[in-house]
Design an enzyme around this catalytic site. Sequence first.
Site, PDB file in Angstrom:
ATOM      1  N   CYS A 186       0.830  -1.218   0.000  1.00 34.80           N
ATOM      2  CA  CYS A 186       0.000   0.000   0.000  1.00 34.80           C
ATOM      3  C   CYS A 186       0.860   1.264   0.000  1.00 34.80           C
ATOM      4  CB  CYS A 186      -0.968   0.041   1.185  1.00 34.80           C
ATOM      5  SG  CYS A 186      -2.128  -1.301   1.182  1.00 34.80           S
ATOM      6  N   ALA A 187       1.988   1.188  -0.674  1.00 37.04           N
ATOM      7  CA  ALA A 187       2.862   2.357  -0.772  1.00 37.04           C
ATOM      8  C   ALA A 187       3.502   2.329  -2.156  1.00 37.04           C
ATOM      9  CB  ALA A 187       3.912   2.326   0.339  1.00 37.04           C
TER      10      ALA A 187
END
Length: 467
Positions: free
Chosen positions: A376-377
Amino acid sequence: MPNQPLTDYRPLFIGLDALIPIMDGNCRCYTNLDNAASTPPLKAVQQAVDDFLVYYSSVHRGTGFKSQLSTHAYEQARQIVMRFVGANSTDHTCIFGKNTTEAINKLARRLPFDPKRNIVLTSGMEHHSNDLPWRAVTQVIHIGLTPDGQLDEAELDTQLSRYADKVALVALTGASNVTGFINPIHRLAEKAHAVGALFLVDCAQLAPHRKIEMLRLDQPEHLDFITLSAHKMYAPFGTGALIGRKDIFEHGDPDMSGGGTVEIVTLDSVVWSAPPEREEAGSPNTVGAVALAAAIRQLESVGMPEVAHHEAALTRYALEGLSRIQGLKVFGDHDPSNADGRLGVIPIQLEHVTHFLAAAILGYEFGIGVRSGCFCAHPYILHLLGLSKEESAEVRRRMEAGDKSEMPGLIRASFGLYNTLEDVDTLLEALSRISKGDYKGDYIQNRATGEYSAVGWQPDFAAYFNL
Ligand SMILES: Cc1ncc(COP(=O)(O)O)c(C=O)c1O
């Protein structure tokens, strides 16, 4: 091995002795190295929940004994969370919600931005949860990073002075969920305050591993808002918290309205309650709040300096071992002597085995749980991997076409309080074998998800848990 044996914290946790199946037909204890995602529960949390459930009832609106006791427990939990992060009830409020993502979305909707004028400064190292909510409400500038993935503080200084009167908020992570880098939050807060901006720290990663001090609002290096998630703090009962300046929530409409948020409603008017009630629409997750408070009590009794010390010893030992494995690269900071100043979150790449495949082999053949992909980055991973704009655009094009088979990414091993040096050895042995091609399974990739499964083997989940 470190000179001093490490304290064994495993007895404090649930489920660590449970056996799980691996592909060769044997069972073994699970080696969970995915704590940056979610952590196993503490026994103290289970105990508190069990004890509380006997008296569980409606909070706030009930008048009977159990209702009052439940209200007492819920409000006590709030005080415990606030104390844990150095908040005080004059300056701050603690708003319970589901998790960090919800907390940041709430703040994004509640801060009175003027989208034509106001800017939020965030960074390229953020979890999407501390980036996308800001993009939805105003202009966002992402502070750049050094090549190894640390915040470029000089660029922050430049942007703060360039946009001084426009920066409404600086929103940064306390610690990265990819590299474990810890930001100097108090120094950065002072810089944000000097131009009149507010300062938010996403503490999803920091809170389980370091002492947090919000400080009083009259201290220039104070933190205006912080967020945390209980499922990363050994209390997976669906709670998170936004702790921050009470004055912000005393004005304006809540982002979500309904029961619990009001003093009085007529057919054409409403008087909102004071925070935190104004911000907690609907019946709250009382059990989750009790669980989080019980986890905090346990962490406090171990002591946050000891938590940090224990995890630094694991990280040091892991980085030393990883440096001896051929064909393996650690991203971020790979220097074991810096282990005290970072979190035990280690991003790894194998030269000859993709992250998706390596993670599958670790799980299927070695009983090790890690995370693989972009965590999620996405912007951060693309930066760490050094992908050009064109290469990043090509990645996006393939994703949009529904093909994740070549999605760039890394494997992430992340430690929690209960992990041991033996867990690290298990990981090192497995990675060393995988990097040499010494694994047994035949793996097939699902192009839509990128994930691999082992041909001819599927764990029987229902034999372990079924509803
Ligand atoms: C740094 C960081 N911020 C935010 C989040 C989002 O947390 P949650 O999924 O609990 O909302 C995570 C989760 O991994 C995280 O690591």
